[in-house]
Write an enzyme that holds these catalytic residues in place. Structure first.
Site, PDB file in Angstrom:
ATOM      1  N   CYS A  15     -11.788   2.270   0.900  1.00  0.00           N
ATOM      2  CA  CYS A  15     -13.248   2.225   0.807  1.00  0.00           C
ATOM      3  C   CYS A  15     -13.879   2.001   2.187  1.00  0.00           C
ATOM      4  O   CYS A  15     -13.821   2.907   3.018  1.00  0.00           O
ATOM      5  CB  CYS A  15     -13.650   1.179  -0.224  1.00  0.00           C
ATOM      6  SG  CYS A  15     -15.200   1.590  -1.019  1.00  0.00           S
ATOM      7  N   HIS A  68     -10.295   1.844  -4.855  1.00  0.00           N
ATOM      8  CA  HIS A  68      -9.759   0.477  -4.712  1.00  0.00           C
ATOM      9  C   HIS A  68      -8.474   0.294  -5.511  1.00  0.00           C
ATOM     10  O   HIS A  68      -8.528  -0.174  -6.651  1.00  0.00           O
ATOM     11  CB  HIS A  68     -10.804  -0.531  -5.217  1.00  0.00           C
ATOM     12  CG  HIS A  68     -11.989  -0.673  -4.334  1.00  0.00           C
ATOM     13  ND1 HIS A  68     -12.078  -1.611  -3.338  1.00  0.00           N
ATOM     14  CD2 HIS A  68     -13.136   0.040  -4.275  1.00  0.00           C
ATOM     15  CE1 HIS A  68     -13.228  -1.496  -2.704  1.00  0.00           C
ATOM     16  NE2 HIS A  68     -13.892  -0.495  -3.262  1.00  0.00           N
ATOM     17  N   GLU A 101      -6.349  -1.943  -5.226  1.00  0.00           N
ATOM     18  CA  GLU A 101      -6.099  -3.385  -5.447  1.00  0.00           C
ATOM     19  C   GLU A 101      -6.779  -3.881  -6.717  1.00  0.00           C
ATOM     20  O   GLU A 101      -6.489  -4.972  -7.191  1.00  0.00           O
ATOM     21  CB  GLU A 101      -6.545  -4.195  -4.213  1.00  0.00           C
ATOM     22  CG  GLU A 101      -8.048  -4.447  -4.069  1.00  0.00           C
ATOM     23  CD  GLU A 101      -8.853  -3.236  -3.574  1.00  0.00           C
ATOM     24  OE1 GLU A 101      -8.310  -2.123  -3.498  1.00  0.00           O
ATOM     25  OE2 GLU A 101     -10.053  -3.434  -3.297  1.00  0.00           O
TER      26      GLU A 101
HETATM   27  N1  GLN Z   1     -20.341   1.336   0.936  1.00  0.00           N
HETATM   28  C1  GLN Z   1     -19.485   0.493   1.721  1.00  0.00           C
HETATM   29  C2  GLN Z   1     -19.452   0.927   3.164  1.00  0.00           C
HETATM   30  O1  GLN Z   1     -19.557   2.080   3.442  1.00  0.00           O
HETATM   31  C3  GLN Z   1     -18.077   0.494   1.185  1.00  0.00           C
HETATM   32  C4  GLN Z   1     -18.041  -0.091  -0.196  1.00  0.00           C
HETATM   33  C5  GLN Z   1     -16.727  -0.740  -0.525  1.00  0.00           C
HETATM   34  O2  GLN Z   1     -15.891  -0.942   0.351  1.00  0.00           O
HETATM   35  N2  GLN Z   1     -16.556  -1.092  -1.778  1.00  0.00           N
HETATM   36  O3  GLN Z   1     -19.291   0.104   4.019  1.00  0.00           O
END
Ligand code: GLN
Length: 196
Positions: free
Chosen positions: A84, A179, A181
């Site tokens: 992410c 994610h 995890e």
């Molecule tokens: N939207 C976040 C970003 O770009 C990432 C979201 C997340 O890690 N759950 O920093």
């Protein structure tokens, strides 16, 4: 083996638990530490950059001296997984939001990402993903994740959701929009440990 989870901001504890469980699953002796300073990162043989807020994580990586060391260790071939926000940071190219927020990417993978490509927090969802080299669908948990818009060089697609690339690999590095995890499925964490 010692595995590290970068814990300057964001969702580190879930990755620590997943790596501990994956180590046990593989029957490997080892431990998992949180990484906040360069001295922590020196001790580990693989690392996770978790989800969180990529702008904040990037600032704290720079301030702590981890930014340069992550780049060095990656160049030496240490396995690194970014999920992410971590996926955003691994990219060489961002989008308008990355520019506007002056987010300093680690610039390690030959890919361009769009932040928040799957909408807002309340649009979070779970979808089964076919991951290259894995048998059976992987439960992909998406929370404001990025999309991998473009890849070049030796960066390869590992999974798509519809027509969007949501996982890529480049040699010792893995980038995921989702994610693992939070999925209860340890296969991605196991794959990272097996790269060591
Ligand atoms: N939207 C976040 C970003 O770009 C990432 C979201 C997340 O890690 N759950 O920093």
């Amino acid at each position: 083996m010692k595995a590290g989870v970068i814990a300057v901001q964001g969702a580190a504890p879930e990755h620590v638990q997943a790596l501990e469980a994956a180590l046990a699953d593989l029957g490997r002796k080892g431990s998992v530490i949180t990484v906040r300073r360069p001295a922590d990162l020196e001790q580990v043989s693989c690392a996770v950059i978790p989800g969180g807020e990529s702008t904040t994580i990037s600032k704290l990586l720079l301030r702590s001296g981890l930014h340069e060391l992550v780049r060095e260790r990656a160049a030496e071939g240490m396995p690194i997984m970014g999920t992410c926000a971590g996926c955003v940071l691994l990219a060489k190219e961002g989008d308008g939001e990355v520019d506007r927020t002056a987010t300093k990417l680690l610039g390690l993978m030959d890919m361009a990402v769009d932040r928040n490509a799957f909408g807002r927090q309340r649009e979070s969802f779970e979808a089964p993903l076919d991951i290259e080299g894995m048998d059976g669908p992987f439960p992909g948990v998406f929370i404001r994740g990025p999309v991998i818009r473009r890849m070049w060089g030796s960066c390869k697609i590992m999974a798509r959701h519809g027509d969007r690339t949501v996982m890529a690999r480049q040699e010792n590095m893995l980038a995921l929009s989702f994610h693992p995890e939070l999925s209860g499925d340890l296969r991605v964490h196991r794959a990272l440990l097996e790269m060591v």
